[in-house]
Each structure stands twice: as C-alpha cells, then as structure tokens.
Design a protein around this motif. Structure first.
Motif, short mmCIF file in Angstrom:
data_model
loop_
_atom_site.label_atom_id
_atom_site.label_comp_id
_atom_site.label_asym_id
_atom_site.label_seq_id
_atom_site.Cartn_x
_atom_site.Cartn_y
_atom_site.Cartn_z
N ALA A 1 -3.88 7.43 8.66
CA ALA A 1 -3.86 5.97 8.72
C ALA A 1 -4.48 5.38 7.46
O ALA A 1 -3.99 4.40 6.90
CB ALA A 1 -4.61 5.48 9.97
N GLY A 2 -5.56 6.00 7.00
CA GLY A 2 -6.21 5.53 5.78
C GLY A 2 -5.32 5.68 4.57
O GLY A 2 -5.27 4.80 3.70
N LEU A 3 -4.59 6.79 4.49
CA LEU A 3 -3.69 7.02 3.36
C LEU A 3 -2.51 6.06 3.38
O LEU A 3 -2.08 5.58 2.32
CB LEU A 3 -3.20 8.47 3.37
CG LEU A 3 -4.24 9.51 2.96
CD1 LEU A 3 -3.75 10.92 3.28
CD2 LEU A 3 -4.57 9.39 1.48
N LYS A 4 -1.99 5.77 4.55
CA LYS A 4 -0.87 4.83 4.64
C LYS A 4 -1.31 3.42 4.23
O LYS A 4 -0.57 2.71 3.55
CB LYS A 4 -0.30 4.83 6.06
CG LYS A 4 0.44 6.10 6.42
CD LYS A 4 0.92 6.11 7.86
CE LYS A 4 1.63 7.42 8.20
NZ LYS A 4 2.06 7.47 9.62
N LYS A 5 -2.49 3.03 4.65
CA LYS A 5 -3.01 1.73 4.22
C LYS A 5 -3.25 1.73 2.71
O LYS A 5 -3.01 0.73 2.02
CB LYS A 5 -4.30 1.39 4.95
CG LYS A 5 -4.86 0.00 4.58
CD LYS A 5 -6.13 -0.32 5.32
CE LYS A 5 -6.58 -1.75 5.01
NZ LYS A 5 -6.79 -1.99 3.55
N ALA A 6 -3.75 2.86 2.19
CA ALA A 6 -3.98 2.96 0.75
C ALA A 6 -2.66 2.79 -0.01
O ALA A 6 -2.61 2.11 -1.05
CB ALA A 6 -4.62 4.30 0.41
N ASP A 7 -1.59 3.37 0.50
CA ASP A 7 -0.28 3.20 -0.13
C ASP A 7 0.11 1.72 -0.19
O ASP A 7 0.58 1.23 -1.22
CB ASP A 7 0.79 3.97 0.64
CG ASP A 7 0.83 5.45 0.27
OD1 ASP A 7 0.36 5.80 -0.83
OD2 ASP A 7 1.33 6.25 1.09
N THR A 8 -0.09 1.03 0.92
CA THR A 8 0.24 -0.39 0.96
C THR A 8 -0.61 -1.17 -0.03
O THR A 8 -0.10 -2.04 -0.75
CB THR A 8 0.02 -0.95 2.38
OG1 THR A 8 0.87 -0.26 3.30
CG2 THR A 8 0.32 -2.44 2.44
N ASP A 9 -1.90 -0.86 -0.08
CA ASP A 9 -2.79 -1.56 -0.99
C ASP A 9 -2.42 -1.29 -2.45
O ASP A 9 -2.48 -2.20 -3.29
CB ASP A 9 -4.24 -1.13 -0.74
CG ASP A 9 -4.77 -1.60 0.60
OD1 ASP A 9 -4.17 -2.53 1.18
OD2 ASP A 9 -5.80 -1.05 1.06
N VAL A 10 -2.06 -0.06 -2.76
CA VAL A 10 -1.66 0.27 -4.13
C VAL A 10 -0.39 -0.48 -4.52
O VAL A 10 -0.30 -1.06 -5.61
CB VAL A 10 -1.45 1.80 -4.27
CG1 VAL A 10 -0.81 2.12 -5.62
CG2 VAL A 10 -2.77 2.53 -4.13
#
Length: 450
Positions: A431-440
């Motif tokens: 979940a953290g990585l998917k949010k990180a993708d969105t933020d990037v």
C-alpha cells in the motif's frame, strides 16, 4: 535525499604537488581532443568566462585553481573568472539571469539538478559539441556517471570527479568475531551484523540498518538491486519492481534481530555527527556504507583500529554482480544564456576529459576520477584502501539514480516511505509503494507544468 559530493582532507605538501602537476596537465595524453581548438572551440579574441562552483575549503580551492591555471596556460586567449562556494539555490537563480550576471559554466554538487536543467534547457545539450570534437562519451565515461549527467538523451552536463560507495569494516572486530572476510551478499551482511554485535549493541553494533543513519538510505542500499524506477512511458514503477518489498523485508528482519527499532533509534541518535564524531570512526559500529571520502577522514583522525574497504554487498539472487556500487558526483554544464559558449565548451571539455587535470584534481581532494582513462592512470596517488572505490567506478554494473525534472522528488518519497515502515507508522509495504507511485507521478506532472 540528494547528497553533495564529499571532499576529503589533504596535506599542504600533497596540494602543492597537485598544483604543480596541474599546470602541466595540458601536456598529458590519453584524453580525446585535449585542448584542441576545433570548430566548436574558443574564438581568437581574448575572452573571459565566469565559472561558478561549490568548492570552498582551502585544499579544494587550491586544486580547482590549479586546474584553471592549467587550462589558461593551454588557452591564453581565455580567462576564467571563478566564483567559489556557490549554493544550489544560487545556481538555480543564476540560470534565469542574463548578461553580465549570468555564469557561463556551472558545476553542481547535486546530481538531482540534472533532470531539471536538462528538461528546461537551462543547460545546453553537449552532444553536438562532443560529436564535432569526436568525443564518444560512452568510451570516455563510466556508464553510471554518464547516466546521472543526462536526461532522456540530453547530455546537458558531464561528470567532474565523482563519489562511489562501498563497505567500511573494522578488521580487528572481524578477527575477534572469527569472520575471515567482508560480506558479499545481504544475507551474509545480516549474519555478520548479528555476530559482530556485543550485548545489546550499545558497546559494539555490527551494523546500523536504519535508513537515516549517515549515508545509508533506501536509494543507496536499494540501488544494489539495480531497480527500474520508471516504466518506459515515464510512470513510477516502485510497486511493480520486486526490489522494494525485498529490501524492506530484509531491513525489517535485521532490525528485529538487532533489538528492534526503538532500541536502534536510541543508539543512532546517540551517535556523533557524521563528520565530527562518526560512530564507525569511534569504534562503535563494525561495518557501514560510506563514500570514498571516509578514507581520508580515517587516516587524518589516526583511528586506533585496523580497518579496510570492500564493495558493498549485493542481494543474494544477484551474487554474480558483487563488485558493483552506487555512484554520484559533481556535474558541470554550460548556461544557455551564456554569450561565450564556444569558450565555455573548451573549458568544460578540458575539465572533464583531460586525464592529467582529472588525476591531479582527484589526488588533491580525494575524489574518484570521472573518466575511464583517469581511473586507469598510473599517476593516481591514492591510498590502497581507496582502490575499492576506483574499482566500483570502473565496474560497468555500478548503479545510480535516474534524473527527473522534479529533482529528487521520487528519491525523497521513497526514503520517507522507508522511514515510515521502519518506525511502524506504515505497516503495509505494498500500500505504501502504491501511494508512493501516485505521489511520484503527481510530482512529475507538477514539474512539467512549472
């Protein structure tokens, strides 16, 4: 999390020798078109170019000024007005200036600025100039160094010395623990870290695995996996790359074996400053990831134990790649607003491809040379423990982080996720990585509109 290029400390005698050698560096061979006055070169009329750089310490200034003197001796019609200690913010502002207030050539310690300066055209593309002067960058510079100086094929900068990362280890502690050689894989690193820890680690910790310990961070350690940060169409690829779940799982397991986050964080915050009272230098930590500059720090401080360097370990399923390492460094480019780009190119070409100049500069400030020829030069006068970092720079499998228009946006987002995971603020890795993708992706989209 962009890290500035670090500088070691050299003796006055060594600097005097470096300055003398730099004045004759123009006569050195082994570099393409060194000093040539071709169609892209300077005009015949006297000209003065302004060169901004970040070096500020006496040894650094002696070294850079010696190289400038060597260039001016080779090009008597070009004078260089060097401005020292220029910050990253000043560089960004200077790219908007015109006329007498605009620098012609700029060196920058922050490789994360490359994507910004390339994508906006603030620094000119050097590819046409290299092509005219028959310089093939792929045969001159190492793959990692060439990678961090370009964005989408726009070679708007070139490397001007570099930094390489490896493993520093306390030989005495290794012998006492019955460990014959440094770890080569992450599982060996974890096992050795536990074996080298005494008690709860307060007296002696084998390895500090927290992401905010000195030079250690998610990008440098994760880089050993050689991850793919972005898809072919430029979208963030963190959740889809197996690197990050594997890395975070490895770190979490090791943190648990060494006493848990709360305990390790207490140890970390009790350690001294990275450069004033480094925990490894003080004998509190047996192993750590660090750059080539610590060789000079350890020698200057005359530490009381035997130590050595080695390539940083690699993931177990990539054991064959052992020897690689993370690279970054200083970059140099030409301002698009410069009215003296021909002379500026002659200077940039000399500073980045003249073997003699690079070798004397590296010798003087304890940095890694940035061309293949300079890395192989017999004139390098660096300690034997420095060889690890020269080998990393020569290794074609060494890694770096790709440039993006938003600077270090994705690097910071990934690092912050690592910090949240290790502290327990975030518990779901995917979940953290998917949010990180969105933020990037959002950060890149915003950069594109600025």
């Amino acid at each position: 999390m962009a890290q500035p290029a670090r500088r070691g400390r050299r003796t006055a005698a060594a600097l005097a020798v470096a300055a003398s050698l730099a004045l004759t560096a123009a006569a050195c061979t082994g570099q393409p078109n060194s000093g040539a006055q071709g169609s892209t070169g300077s005009t015949d009329k006297p000209v003065t170019i302004t060169f901004w750089h970040g070096w500020s310490q006496p040894n650094e200034l002696a070294a850079i000024n010696a190289n400038i003197a060597g260039f001016e001796k080779l090009h008597p019609n070009i004078k260089v007005n060097a401005v020292k200690a220029v910050s990253a913010d000043t560089i960004t502002q200077g790219m908007r200036a015109t006329g007498a207030n605009a620098p012609d050539v700029v060196s920058d310690f922050s490789t994360t600025d490359v994507g910004k300066f390339c994508s906006t055209g603030a620094w000119i593309d050097l590819n046409p100039l290299m092509e005219k002067d028959k310089i093939d960058p792929k045969t001159v510079f190492s793959p990692a160094m060439l990678s961090y100086t370009q964005y989408k094929g726009d070679q708007c900068s070139l490397p001007l010395l570099g930094d390489a990362y490896g493993l520093y280890y306390n030989v005495d502690m290794f012998k006492a623990a019955g460990i014959a050689s440094p770890p080569k894989t992450y599982s060996e690193l974890a096992a050795d870290a536990v074996k080298l820890t005494k008690g709860d680690g307060s007296q002696q910790l084998g390895y500090m695995p927290l992401w905010d310990y000195y030079e250690q961070n998610t990008g440098y350690v994760g880089g050993q996996y050689n991850p793919t940060y972005f898809t072919a169409d430029g979208k963030a690829n963190l959740a889809a790359d197996p690197t990050w779940p594997a890395l975070f799982a490895w770190q979490k397991d090791l943190v648990g074996k060494l006493g848990g986050y709360t305990h390790l964080e207490k140890l970390r915050t009790g350690y001294g400053d990275e450069f004033a009272a480094n925990a490894f230098d003080k004998g509190k930590v047996a192993m750590q990831l660090d750059g080539e500059w610590r060789v000079a720090n350890l020698q200057q401080d005359k530490v009381s134990f035997n130590w050595a360097t080695a390539p940083f370990p690699v993931p177990d399923d990539q054991a064959a790649s052992y020897g690689r390492g993370f690279q970054t460094g200083t970059v140099i480019g030409i301002n698009r607003n410069s009215q003296k780009q021909a002379a500026a190119w002659e200077f940039v070409k000399y500073m980045t491809t003249n073997t003699g100049a690079l070798v004397t500069f590296a010798n003087a400030i304890d940095n890694v040379p940035s061309t293949i020829a300079a890395l192989k030069s017999p004139d390098l006068k660096l300690p034997s423990t420095f060889q690890t970092f020269l080998n990393v720079a020569k290794n074609p499998n060494s890694v770096t982080q790709p440039a993006t228009p938003d600077g270090d946006g994705y690097v910071t987002i990934l690092q912050n996720l690592g910090l949240d995971l290790q502290s327990g603020k975030q518990t779901d890795v995917m979940a953290g990585l998917k949010k990180a993708d969105t933020d990037v992706d959002n950060s890149l989209a915003q950069a594109a509109t600025n």
